[in-house]
Design a protein around this motif. Structure first.
Motif, PDB file in Angstrom:
ATOM      1  N   ALA A   1       0.831  -1.207   0.000  1.00  0.00           N
ATOM      2  CA  ALA A   1       0.000   0.000   0.000  1.00  0.00           C
ATOM      3  C   ALA A   1       0.861   1.252   0.000  1.00  0.00           C
ATOM      4  O   ALA A   1       0.571   2.234  -0.698  1.00  0.00           O
ATOM      5  N   ARG A   2       1.947   1.235   0.741  1.00  0.00           N
ATOM      6  CA  ARG A   2       2.845   2.395   0.777  1.00  0.00           C
ATOM      7  C   ARG A   2       3.531   2.607  -0.573  1.00  0.00           C
ATOM      8  O   ARG A   2       3.662   3.738  -1.039  1.00  0.00           O
ATOM      9  N   LEU A   3       3.956   1.528  -1.176  1.00  0.00           N
ATOM     10  CA  LEU A   3       4.586   1.642  -2.495  1.00  0.00           C
ATOM     11  C   LEU A   3       3.589   2.178  -3.524  1.00  0.00           C
ATOM     12  O   LEU A   3       3.940   2.997  -4.371  1.00  0.00           O
TER      13      LEU A   3
ATOM     14  N   GLY B   1      -5.130   8.074   5.924  1.00  0.00           N
ATOM     15  CA  GLY B   1      -5.619   9.435   5.789  1.00  0.00           C
ATOM     16  C   GLY B   1      -5.066  10.136   4.566  1.00  0.00           C
ATOM     17  O   GLY B   1      -5.794  10.853   3.860  1.00  0.00           O
ATOM     18  N   TYR B   2      -3.793   9.912   4.303  1.00  0.00           N
ATOM     19  CA  TYR B   2      -3.173  10.543   3.138  1.00  0.00           C
ATOM     20  C   TYR B   2      -3.797  10.034   1.839  1.00  0.00           C
ATOM     21  O   TYR B   2      -4.083  10.809   0.924  1.00  0.00           O
ATOM     22  N   ALA B   3      -4.036   8.722   1.775  1.00  0.00           N
ATOM     23  CA  ALA B   3      -4.668   8.147   0.581  1.00  0.00           C
ATOM     24  C   ALA B   3      -6.053   8.749   0.375  1.00  0.00           C
ATOM     25  O   ALA B   3      -6.438   9.105  -0.748  1.00  0.00           O
ATOM     26  N   ASN B   4      -6.815   8.896   1.457  1.00  0.00           N
ATOM     27  CA  ASN B   4      -8.160   9.460   1.344  1.00  0.00           C
ATOM     28  C   ASN B   4      -8.119  10.928   0.938  1.00  0.00           C
ATOM     29  O   ASN B   4      -8.960  11.383   0.152  1.00  0.00           O
ATOM     30  N   ILE B   5      -7.168  11.676   1.450  1.00  0.00           N
ATOM     31  CA  ILE B   5      -7.031  13.074   1.049  1.00  0.00           C
ATOM     32  C   ILE B   5      -6.760  13.173  -0.444  1.00  0.00           C
ATOM     33  O   ILE B   5      -7.354  13.991  -1.151  1.00  0.00           O
TER      34      ILE B   5
ATOM     35  N   GLN C   1      -5.586   2.603  -0.806  1.00  0.00           N
ATOM     36  CA  GLN C   1      -6.677   2.722   0.166  1.00  0.00           C
ATOM     37  C   GLN C   1      -7.368   1.381   0.380  1.00  0.00           C
ATOM     38  O   GLN C   1      -7.648   0.979   1.516  1.00  0.00           O
ATOM     39  N   GLU C   2      -7.655   0.678  -0.703  1.00  0.00           N
ATOM     40  CA  GLU C   2      -8.351  -0.609  -0.601  1.00  0.00           C
ATOM     41  C   GLU C   2      -7.541  -1.611   0.217  1.00  0.00           C
ATOM     42  O   GLU C   2      -8.092  -2.351   1.039  1.00  0.00           O
TER      43      GLU C   2
END
Length: 223
Positions: A73-75, A107-111, A86-87
């Motif tokens: 997810a981070r990559l 949170g960053y992904a959602n932003i 996010q998923e």
């Protein structure tokens, strides 16, 4: 002048001006990566792709491998694939309920997906768990997220970041860049000056890591 002389020598040596330019650029890039660090790494995207492929294979073999999902997810977020990131993060939420890293990443992904309020709430939850998570960078990301629609909140988050990061050329450069984006020219210049000053005060072994940011700050304050 020096570069022009080197170019002319290379041209005479290889007999082709285009090849001489390529060689000169390659040398400049190598020297920068070895001693300065301003140019981005050419190899990094390929390393990310290989890591992503390896993690996908591990997850396909073991769907319950939550640590691989977190790393993947981070990559994906680094590659701006925020929906997929996010998923994956939502799949592993029950295992990372008390992880500050998890909440700021989600949170960053959602932003980035336009879910500003939800993303802010999640990032603040992570910062409540550990205010210094990721060396305060979530505050900088929050400032960036609100710089267009809530200037006061953006400046507040910048101040929070500044309180945590006070001995890093990179931090002051990022701080100055955000101040500049908000139209705070005096604060931006002050931050760029601090970046250069911090670099000069660092021990020799640390300067290699921070040199590129100090150079960016030096040129940024001249503009």
């Amino acid at each position: 002048m020096v570069k022009f002389i080197v170019f002319m020598l290379l041209w005479r040596l290889v007999g082709n001006p285009f090849l001489a330019v390529i060689i000169l650029l390659a040398v400049v890039y190598f020297l920068d990566r070895r001693y300065v660090g301003v140019f981005p790494s050419i190899a990094r995207p390929f390393r990310r792709a290989r890591q992503s492929s390896r993690l996908r294979t591990q997850i396909s073999l073991n769907p319950n491998d939550v640590s691989s999902k977190f790393e993947l997810a981070r990559l994906l977020a680094e590659r701006k694939k925020y929906r997929e990131a996010q998923e994956l993060l939502l799949q592993i939420g029950d295992r990372y309920e008390q992880s500050a890293e998890y909440w700021v990443d989600l949170g960053y992904a959602n932003i980035k997906l336009g879910q500003l309020e939800e993303g802010e709430s999640q990032m603040l939850r992570g910062l409540e768990i550990n205010r210094r998570v990721q060396y305060g960078q979530p505050y900088l990301r929050l400032a960036e997220a609100f710089r267009h629609n809530d200037r006061d909140k953006a400046l507040h988050y910048l101040q929070e970041f500044h309180e945590i990061q006070s001995s890093s050329s990179e931090a002051y450069y990022l701080l100055g860049s955000m101040y500049k984006a908000l139209g705070q020219e005096a604060e931006a210049k002050r931050s760029f000056n601090e970046s250069v000053a911090v670099y000069r005060s660092l021990p020799r072994y640390k300067k290699r890591q921070e040199r590129g940011w100090a150079l960016r700050s030096f040129f940024a304050k001249m503009r």
